[in-house]
Design a protein around this motif. Sequence first.
Motif, mmCIF file in Angstrom:
data_model
loop_
_atom_site.group_PDB
_atom_site.id
_atom_site.type_symbol
_atom_site.label_atom_id
_atom_site.label_comp_id
_atom_site.label_asym_id
_atom_site.label_seq_id
_atom_site.Cartn_x
_atom_site.Cartn_y
_atom_site.Cartn_z
ATOM 1 N N ALA A 182 17.682 -20.122 17.030
ATOM 2 C CA ALA A 182 16.042 -20.531 16.612
ATOM 3 C C ALA A 182 15.936 -21.254 17.434
ATOM 4 C CB ALA A 182 16.427 -21.793 15.206
ATOM 5 N N ALA A 183 16.584 -21.671 18.859
ATOM 6 C CA ALA A 183 16.329 -21.931 20.068
ATOM 7 C C ALA A 183 14.906 -20.858 20.857
ATOM 8 C CB ALA A 183 16.385 -22.487 20.604
ATOM 9 N N MET A 184 15.180 -19.835 20.450
ATOM 10 C CA MET A 184 14.462 -18.522 21.584
ATOM 11 C C MET A 184 13.247 -19.157 20.725
ATOM 12 S SD MET A 184 17.601 -15.964 20.226
ATOM 13 C CE MET A 184 16.349 -14.185 20.733
ATOM 14 N N ILE A 185 12.739 -19.742 19.635
ATOM 15 C CA ILE A 185 11.706 -20.111 19.152
ATOM 16 C C ILE A 185 10.847 -21.013 19.996
ATOM 17 C CG2 ILE A 185 11.417 -18.016 16.984
ATOM 18 C CD1 ILE A 185 11.198 -20.748 15.640
ATOM 19 N N VAL A 186 11.505 -21.471 19.962
ATOM 20 C CA VAL A 186 10.401 -23.195 20.870
ATOM 21 C C VAL A 186 9.867 -22.878 22.406
ATOM 22 C CG1 VAL A 186 10.963 -24.678 21.723
ATOM 23 C CG2 VAL A 186 12.792 -24.027 19.662
ATOM 24 N N PRO A 187 8.544 -22.748 22.594
ATOM 25 C CA PRO A 187 8.117 -22.749 23.062
ATOM 26 C C PRO A 187 8.077 -24.262 24.302
ATOM 27 C CG PRO A 187 6.337 -23.028 21.014
ATOM 28 C CD PRO A 187 7.432 -24.421 20.638
ATOM 29 N N LEU A 188 7.940 -22.803 25.355
ATOM 30 C CA LEU A 188 8.605 -23.764 26.951
ATOM 31 C C LEU A 188 7.844 -24.820 26.695
ATOM 32 C CD1 LEU A 188 9.830 -21.292 29.329
ATOM 33 C CD2 LEU A 188 11.106 -22.310 27.660
ATOM 34 N N HIS A 189 6.352 -24.697 26.970
ATOM 35 C CA HIS A 189 5.705 -26.076 26.912
ATOM 36 C C HIS A 189 5.436 -27.036 26.802
ATOM 37 C CE1 HIS A 189 3.851 -21.899 28.031
ATOM 38 N NE2 HIS A 189 3.513 -22.213 29.210
ATOM 39 N N ILE A 190 6.328 -26.978 25.657
ATOM 40 C CA ILE A 190 6.714 -28.657 24.769
ATOM 41 C C ILE A 190 7.719 -29.264 25.183
ATOM 42 C CG2 ILE A 190 5.532 -27.775 22.672
ATOM 43 C CD1 ILE A 190 8.969 -27.639 21.454
ATOM 44 N N THR A 191 8.086 -28.583 26.275
ATOM 45 C CA THR A 191 9.827 -29.028 26.897
ATOM 46 C C THR A 191 9.258 -29.500 28.570
ATOM 47 O OG1 THR A 191 10.155 -26.799 27.940
ATOM 48 C CG2 THR A 191 11.283 -27.541 25.830
ATOM 49 N N LEU A 192 8.027 -29.122 29.124
ATOM 50 C CA LEU A 192 7.660 -29.697 30.655
ATOM 51 C C LEU A 192 7.876 -31.289 30.641
ATOM 52 C CD1 LEU A 192 4.594 -27.110 30.837
ATOM 53 C CD2 LEU A 192 7.246 -27.181 32.193
ATOM 54 N N VAL A 193 6.516 -32.063 29.993
ATOM 55 C CA VAL A 193 7.269 -33.137 29.858
ATOM 56 C C VAL A 193 7.743 -34.262 29.990
ATOM 57 C CG1 VAL A 193 6.164 -35.669 29.625
ATOM 58 C CG2 VAL A 193 4.438 -33.400 29.278
ATOM 59 N N PRO A 194 8.672 -33.933 29.166
ATOM 60 C CA PRO A 194 10.067 -33.946 29.181
ATOM 61 C C PRO A 194 11.149 -33.554 30.045
ATOM 62 C CG PRO A 194 10.352 -33.502 27.386
ATOM 63 C CD PRO A 194 8.881 -33.437 28.016
ATOM 64 N N ILE A 195 10.960 -32.990 30.585
ATOM 65 C CA ILE A 195 11.577 -31.879 31.560
ATOM 66 C C ILE A 195 11.372 -32.770 33.310
ATOM 67 C CG2 ILE A 195 12.311 -30.058 33.049
ATOM 68 C CD1 ILE A 195 12.617 -28.876 30.635
ATOM 69 N N TYR A 196 10.406 -32.997 33.066
ATOM 70 C CA TYR A 196 10.047 -33.486 34.195
ATOM 71 C C TYR A 196 10.143 -35.126 34.303
ATOM 72 C CZ TYR A 196 6.463 -35.921 36.972
ATOM 73 O OH TYR A 196 6.008 -36.932 38.662
ATOM 74 N N LEU A 197 9.930 -35.613 33.567
ATOM 75 C CA LEU A 197 10.518 -36.922 33.533
ATOM 76 C C LEU A 197 12.237 -37.087 33.786
ATOM 77 C CD1 LEU A 197 8.546 -38.383 29.866
ATOM 78 C CD2 LEU A 197 7.779 -38.838 33.059
ATOM 79 N N MET A 198 12.725 -36.521 33.214
ATOM 80 C CA MET A 198 14.290 -36.630 33.632
ATOM 81 C C MET A 198 14.900 -35.432 35.169
ATOM 82 S SD MET A 198 17.578 -34.328 31.265
ATOM 83 C CE MET A 198 16.520 -32.652 31.462
ATOM 84 N N THR A 199 13.605 -34.362 35.443
ATOM 85 C CA THR A 199 14.057 -33.979 37.485
ATOM 86 C C THR A 199 13.453 -35.003 37.728
ATOM 87 O OG1 THR A 199 13.659 -31.843 35.838
ATOM 88 C CG2 THR A 199 13.937 -33.014 38.121
ATOM 89 N N ARG A 200 12.855 -36.513 37.851
ATOM 90 C CA ARG A 200 12.060 -36.923 38.150
ATOM 91 C C ARG A 200 13.327 -38.484 38.550
ATOM 92 N NH1 ARG A 200 7.073 -40.461 36.581
ATOM 93 N NH2 ARG A 200 9.081 -41.541 35.191
ATOM 94 N N ASP A 201 13.527 -38.986 37.277
ATOM 95 C CA ASP A 201 14.667 -39.820 37.219
ATOM 96 C C ASP A 201 16.095 -39.647 37.502
ATOM 97 O OD1 ASP A 201 12.761 -41.207 35.739
ATOM 98 O OD2 ASP A 201 13.480 -40.501 33.884
ATOM 99 N N LEU A 202 15.991 -38.127 37.950
ATOM 100 C CA LEU A 202 17.286 -37.934 38.426
ATOM 101 C C LEU A 202 17.221 -37.342 39.765
ATOM 102 C CD1 LEU A 202 19.103 -35.222 36.466
ATOM 103 C CD2 LEU A 202 19.754 -37.451 36.712
ATOM 104 N N GLY A 203 16.232 -37.963 40.295
ATOM 105 C CA GLY A 203 16.019 -37.640 42.161
ATOM 106 C C GLY A 203 15.687 -36.208 42.671
ATOM 107 N N LEU A 204 15.950 -35.327 41.675
ATOM 108 C CA LEU A 204 15.916 -33.819 41.758
ATOM 109 C C LEU A 204 14.824 -32.938 41.734
ATOM 110 C CD1 LEU A 204 18.524 -32.480 39.441
ATOM 111 C CD2 LEU A 204 18.740 -33.443 41.824
ATOM 112 N N TYR A 205 13.144 -33.825 42.135
ATOM 113 C CA TYR A 205 11.993 -33.414 41.917
ATOM 114 C C TYR A 205 11.930 -32.977 43.098
ATOM 115 C CZ TYR A 205 7.209 -33.371 41.786
ATOM 116 O OH TYR A 205 5.713 -32.712 41.811
#
Length: 276
Positions: free
Chosen positions: A112-135
């Motif tokens: 079922a995860a195959m049908i999840v649009p990638l664009h809806i994950t951009l904001v949480p992934i960006y915030l998590m990447t920034r908080d981890l210092g990997l941006y």
Amino acid sequence: MHTPKILTRGVLWTLALGWLAVTLLPLAFVVFTSLKSQQDTFDRPVWALPSRWDWSHYATVLHSGFFTYLRNSVFVVGVSVVLIVLVSAMAAYALSRLKFRFNRALFGLIVAAMIVPLHITLVPIYLMTRDLGLYDTPFALIGPYVATSLPVSIFILTEFMRQIPRELEEAAQIDGCGPLMIFLKIFLPLSGPGIATVAIYNGIHLWNEFIFAYVLTASPGNRTLPLALWDFQGEFSSNIPAMLAVVTLTSLPLIVAYAFGQERIVKGLMAGSLKG
């Protein structure tokens, strides 16, 4: 008597050559346009051959940081594909052979995860990447690349491993092998075509990935090949031949990889669809 066969073969050859022309025309357009001068792109028809074969755009591209983009792409895609293969192979073995509670439900959730649009994950992934210092580092891309590629990879390898005869597994158990040794000595070697499919499929997909690279990196020294086009795009104009030279150089590894691996991709994707 043989006329129908000859006609059928003629029709198939005609359709095949027509399809070949359709697939080659975009590539020919990109290559020919990359060899035009900037003036030619405005003065001559779109499909006209260059009035003068101009190779200077390739020299410009190669001296404008192209190899930095190439290095980043090779590193990010290489590490991501290795992790995808390892994690998806282990998950596929557990889902296809080990009996545990909620096995089917977990597999269904992964599919079922195959049908999840990638664009809806951009904001949480960006915030998590920034908080981890990997941006704005190449490591910022590896996590999202692996995570978004796992569902289809696990699906392909699970269906592939289900076709491996259980007699081999039972023989290994009689010899005293545990689940880990069975996975390493039997399932991993016999899943070679499926693993090759996953590696080539994800390698081609991630090589062209744009949106995560655009959101999670900022400086030219950390960006990948799909973003190299930005070097030749200005505020009011674009160097079209140079941009298409970038596209040509970026596509060459993919063309070579697909030329040698397309049979494995097709066989791996078809694994599990036929019984017997």
